[in-house]
Design a protein around this motif. Structure first.
Motif, short mmCIF file in Angstrom:
data_model
loop_
_atom_site.label_atom_id
_atom_site.label_comp_id
_atom_site.label_asym_id
_atom_site.label_seq_id
_atom_site.Cartn_x
_atom_site.Cartn_y
_atom_site.Cartn_z
N TYR A 99 16.54 -9.22 26.25
CA TYR A 99 15.32 -9.81 25.71
C TYR A 99 15.32 -10.00 24.09
CZ TYR A 99 12.71 -10.06 30.09
OH TYR A 99 12.70 -10.29 31.46
N MET A 100 16.10 -9.09 23.49
CA MET A 100 16.22 -9.09 22.11
C MET A 100 17.46 -10.53 21.68
SD MET A 100 14.44 -7.29 20.24
CE MET A 100 15.43 -7.34 18.56
N ARG A 101 18.18 -10.53 22.66
CA ARG A 101 19.16 -11.81 22.68
C ARG A 101 18.22 -13.01 22.80
NH1 ARG A 101 20.21 -15.79 26.04
NH2 ARG A 101 20.63 -14.22 27.78
N ILE A 102 17.49 -13.14 23.76
CA ILE A 102 16.72 -14.30 23.99
C ILE A 102 15.86 -14.64 22.94
CG2 ILE A 102 14.46 -15.00 25.32
CD1 ILE A 102 15.95 -14.04 27.89
N ALA A 103 14.99 -13.58 22.22
CA ALA A 103 14.39 -13.57 20.98
C ALA A 103 15.24 -14.21 19.88
CB ALA A 103 13.75 -12.36 20.47
N ASP A 104 16.54 -13.81 19.59
CA ASP A 104 17.27 -14.16 18.62
C ASP A 104 17.67 -15.65 18.84
OD1 ASP A 104 19.06 -13.68 16.14
OD2 ASP A 104 20.56 -14.01 17.86
N ASP A 105 17.73 -16.13 20.06
CA ASP A 105 18.26 -17.25 20.22
C ASP A 105 17.28 -18.32 20.06
OD1 ASP A 105 20.87 -16.67 21.11
OD2 ASP A 105 20.63 -17.50 23.16
N ILE A 106 15.75 -18.01 20.47
CA ILE A 106 14.82 -18.70 20.04
C ILE A 106 14.49 -18.93 18.62
CG2 ILE A 106 12.14 -19.10 20.25
CD1 ILE A 106 12.58 -17.64 23.08
N SER A 107 14.84 -17.81 17.86
CA SER A 107 14.81 -17.83 16.01
C SER A 107 15.61 -18.72 15.81
CB SER A 107 14.95 -16.44 15.79
OG SER A 107 13.86 -15.64 16.19
N TRP A 108 16.84 -18.79 16.32
CA TRP A 108 18.13 -19.68 16.00
C TRP A 108 17.64 -21.14 16.34
CZ3 TRP A 108 20.96 -23.08 19.16
CH2 TRP A 108 22.02 -23.54 18.53
N TYR A 109 17.02 -21.38 17.42
CA TYR A 109 16.77 -22.53 17.79
C TYR A 109 15.51 -23.36 16.85
CZ TYR A 109 15.07 -26.73 20.40
OH TYR A 109 15.04 -27.97 20.85
N GLU A 110 14.83 -22.37 16.36
CA GLU A 110 13.68 -22.71 15.52
C GLU A 110 14.25 -23.04 14.14
OE1 GLU A 110 9.63 -20.96 13.23
OE2 GLU A 110 11.35 -19.50 14.01
N SER A 111 15.48 -22.20 13.73
CA SER A 111 16.08 -22.56 12.60
C SER A 111 16.93 -23.72 12.62
CB SER A 111 17.03 -21.60 12.01
OG SER A 111 18.19 -21.39 12.93
N GLN A 112 17.30 -24.33 13.84
CA GLN A 112 17.97 -25.63 13.92
C GLN A 112 17.04 -26.82 13.69
OE1 GLN A 112 21.56 -25.90 15.60
NE2 GLN A 112 21.23 -24.47 14.28
N ASN A 113 15.68 -26.57 13.89
CA ASN A 113 14.66 -27.63 13.85
C ASN A 113 14.60 -27.65 12.21
OD1 ASN A 113 13.04 -29.57 14.87
ND2 ASN A 113 11.42 -28.24 14.12
N SER A 114 14.51 -26.72 11.55
CA SER A 114 14.25 -26.69 10.12
C SER A 114 15.49 -27.44 9.33
CB SER A 114 14.17 -25.10 9.64
OG SER A 114 12.91 -24.74 10.13
N GLN A 115 16.72 -27.13 10.13
CA GLN A 115 17.99 -27.59 9.35
C GLN A 115 18.04 -29.14 9.66
OE1 GLN A 115 21.32 -25.80 11.27
NE2 GLN A 115 22.88 -27.11 10.27
N ILE A 116 17.35 -29.58 10.74
CA ILE A 116 17.31 -31.15 10.89
C ILE A 116 16.45 -31.69 9.76
CG2 ILE A 116 16.57 -32.88 12.43
CD1 ILE A 116 17.28 -31.04 14.51
N ALA A 117 15.21 -31.14 9.50
CA ALA A 117 14.43 -31.70 8.73
C ALA A 117 15.08 -31.73 7.25
CB ALA A 117 13.23 -30.92 8.79
#
Length: 268
Positions: A99-117
């Motif tokens: 679940y820590m890996r899943i949480a980390d992946d979701i945080s990474w995906y959130e950062s991807q959205n910020s990276q796009i903007a």
């Protein structure tokens, strides 16, 4: 002196366990009432069963399955109970890491959205010195039907990689950029650390290191505005003979427009 007996409602009120849960424990054999009145079939619990209820509550707080709780209740050897709990601890740690890996992946995906903007605010050409990198890729020069082959190439690696972290990119036809055409001659994917274990050698490509002219543009269908790069090429007298496009940010939906960082290897 008759032993006091407690109804399902009384036990529920005393322990905080719902009546439905107590009935479920009864049906599953985890906690059967100590006495059933033969006249009216009413079910009653006895005082000594409250200790059994406490054990069940402790085990449930530890996330132990009902099947394993039955094992705990049947054991009368604390060393064996400790052994069983240690097995459960090992599984809890494994799930914790999962679940820590899943949480980390979701945080990474959130950062991807910020990276796009953030990326869409950058328009200027910049020169970057980039390292060589290994990718799973298909590059067939003028062949555009590469996607199925690429999926087949990276399928096993993706299946064996727990994280969703990955980067997609494309090889571009260099001649078409002068007409603002985003013509893919192939594609690639970077998964994990780039140490691929489940990919055929022929499907591992090397993107050369060196100095690249880089800029960001939005791709819509098969077009993109390459004019900043074309103007820069003409101004600095460079030849466009190797160009790639890295998608910026993973997006988990079918999109028609997406930002890419265009990278041209600098050669006079």
């Amino acid at each position: 002196m008759n032993e006091k007996k407690y109804t399902v409602g009384e036990v529920s009120q005393i322990t905080g366990i719902s009546k439905d849960t107590l009935r479920f424990y009864d049906k599953s054999g985890l906690l059967k009432p100590g006495y059933v009145d033969p006249k009216n079939n009413y079910r009653y619990y006895t005082f000594d069963q409250f200790w059994r209820i406490d054990i069940i509550l402790c085990c449930r707080k530890l996330g132990i399955s009902l099947e394993k709780i039955k094992s705990v209740l049947d054991l009368h050897d604390n060393n064996k109970i400790v052994e069983l709990l240690l097995e459960h601890r090992a599984e809890a740690l494994r799930l914790s890491n999962y679940y820590m890996r899943i949480a980390d992946d979701i945080s990474w995906y959130e950062s991807q959205n910020s990276q796009i903007a953030k990326a869409r605010q950058a328009q200027n050409i910049c020169v970057k010195t980039l390292p060589e990198r290994k990718v799973i890729g298909i590059n067939r020069k003028n062949e555009s039907a590469y996607q199925l082959q690429l999926h087949q190439a990276y399928r096993n690696e993706v299946l064996h990689t727990e994280s969703i972290k990955r980067n997609y990119g494309y090889f571009l036809n260099t001649e078409d950029i002068f007409n603002n055409l985003f013509h893919k001659t192939g594609g690639y994917i970077e998964v994990g650390s780039g140490q691929y274990q489940y990919v055929e050698e022929k499907d591992i490509l090397t993107i050369p290191g060196g100095k690249y002219a880089c800029f960001i543009t939005d791709v819509s269908k098969d077009t993109a505005d390459f004019s900043p790069l074309v103007n820069w090429i003409n101004e600095h007298d460079y030849k466009a003979d190797f160009i790639i496009a890295d998608e910026i940010g993973l997006q988990l939906y079918a999109y028609m427009q997406y930002p890419c960082e265009i990278k041209m290897l600098l050669k006079k």
